[in-house]
Design a protein around this motif. Structure first.
Motif, mmCIF file in Angstrom:
data_model
loop_
_atom_site.group_PDB
_atom_site.id
_atom_site.type_symbol
_atom_site.label_atom_id
_atom_site.label_comp_id
_atom_site.label_asym_id
_atom_site.label_seq_id
_atom_site.Cartn_x
_atom_site.Cartn_y
_atom_site.Cartn_z
ATOM 1 N N THR A 102 0.839 -1.190 0.000
ATOM 2 C CA THR A 102 0.000 0.000 0.000
ATOM 3 C C THR A 102 0.879 1.246 0.000
ATOM 4 O OG1 THR A 102 -1.725 -1.157 1.233
ATOM 5 C CG2 THR A 102 -1.826 1.248 1.198
ATOM 6 N N ALA A 103 0.647 2.134 -0.949
ATOM 7 C CA ALA A 103 1.403 3.378 -1.048
ATOM 8 C C ALA A 103 0.986 4.332 0.059
ATOM 9 C CB ALA A 103 1.172 4.020 -2.412
ATOM 10 N N PRO A 104 1.768 5.363 0.331
ATOM 11 C CA PRO A 104 1.403 6.330 1.386
ATOM 12 C C PRO A 104 0.047 6.991 1.161
ATOM 13 C CG PRO A 104 3.710 6.577 0.828
ATOM 14 C CD PRO A 104 3.137 5.611 -0.170
ATOM 15 N N ASP A 105 -0.378 7.098 -0.103
ATOM 16 C CA ASP A 105 -1.680 7.723 -0.354
ATOM 17 C C ASP A 105 -2.837 6.747 -0.219
ATOM 18 O OD1 ASP A 105 -1.331 6.145 -2.567
ATOM 19 O OD2 ASP A 105 -1.386 7.784 -4.027
ATOM 20 N N GLY A 106 -2.531 5.484 0.140
ATOM 21 C CA GLY A 106 -3.570 4.493 0.366
ATOM 22 C C GLY A 106 -3.885 3.616 -0.830
ATOM 23 N N THR A 107 -3.297 3.864 -1.992
ATOM 24 C CA THR A 107 -3.565 3.043 -3.166
ATOM 25 C C THR A 107 -2.735 1.764 -3.124
ATOM 26 O OG1 THR A 107 -1.859 4.195 -4.443
ATOM 27 C CG2 THR A 107 -4.102 5.063 -4.550
ATOM 28 N N ALA A 108 -3.275 0.707 -3.716
ATOM 29 C CA ALA A 108 -2.571 -0.577 -3.767
ATOM 30 C C ALA A 108 -1.574 -0.555 -4.918
ATOM 31 C CB ALA A 108 -3.573 -1.709 -3.946
ATOM 32 N N ARG A 109 -0.397 -1.060 -4.678
ATOM 33 C CA ARG A 109 0.661 -1.117 -5.693
ATOM 34 C C ARG A 109 1.140 -2.548 -5.837
ATOM 35 N NH1 ARG A 109 2.850 3.995 -6.747
ATOM 36 N NH2 ARG A 109 1.158 5.485 -6.420
ATOM 37 N N THR A 110 1.539 -2.895 -7.051
ATOM 38 C CA THR A 110 2.089 -4.224 -7.343
ATOM 39 C C THR A 110 3.343 -4.047 -8.174
ATOM 40 O OG1 THR A 110 -0.115 -5.222 -7.332
ATOM 41 C CG2 THR A 110 1.655 -6.487 -8.360
#
Length: 202
Positions: A102-110
């Motif tokens: 999870t990125a600092p802005d709350g979005t999921a990253r892969t």
């Protein structure tokens, strides 16, 4: 100490040559530089490096965010920088995996990252550092590590300064010795042919 003794010995000695006094002054000057200037050089270099590294540590701590990544599957290709060094300083190969976080802005990253082999099974979690945009980055430098690097920089600068002083001293002494020998050769060339002859005073 020997330089100071040499200066005192040659102070009022009737056998003193100019080159003897110059050699003693060169040694005394080198001693002062080694005792005063070299430590100051090391301290200045270490202090400068410490300030720069501590600013870098603060910047990295502000810009890098810890996260927890979860392994999805093994990766086909390792990302750049897959080979790293562990805490013991021994290089080892880390396993590339496809993970999500999870990125600092709350979005999921892969993405493809590397992790220790013991954390490379699907579903395993491991700590990951990201920048403010969520991209994987190395862990921020620790303050103790920065301090150790600054100490090494200071010691290296002091060592180089000391080597420079000693090199200049040796070159100066060599020049004085060569000048002394040249004067002896000229004196011998002037008196040598008459050495031991009757009436020459030799």
């Amino acid at each position: 100490m020997r330089a100071a003794i040499g200066l005192w010995r040659w102070r009022h000695n009737s056998l003193r040559r100019t080159t003897d006094l110059v050699e003693a002054w060169v040694a005394f000057t080198a001693l002062v530089l080694l005792c005063v200037v070299v430590p100051l050089t090391g301290w200045a270099a270490g202090a400068s490096a410490h300030g720069s590294l501590q600013r870098a540590v603060r910047a990295q701590q502000e810009q890098r965010v810890p996260a927890t990544a979860r392994v999805l599957r093994p990766a086909d290709r390792p990302p750049s920088g897959a080979r790293t060094a562990d805490a013991a300083g021994e290089e080892r190969l880390r396993r590339p995996v496809v993970a999500e976080w999870t990125a600092p802005d709350g979005t999921a990253r892969t993405g493809t990252v590397t992790t220790a082999r013991r954390n490379s099974a699907p579903g395993a979690t491991f700590p990951l550092w990201t920048d403010r945009d969520g991209h994987p980055v190395t862990a921020p430098m620790h303050a103790d590590t920065a301090r150790a690097h600054a100490v090494i920089a200071g010691l290296t600068a002091a060592l180089l300064a000391g080597l420079l002083v000693e090199t200049v001293r040796r070159l100066a002494v060599r020049r004085v010795v060569l000048l002394r020998y040249a004067r002896l050769d000229r004196a011998w060339a002037a008196t040598g042919p008459d050495w031991g002859r009757t009436g020459t005073g030799s």
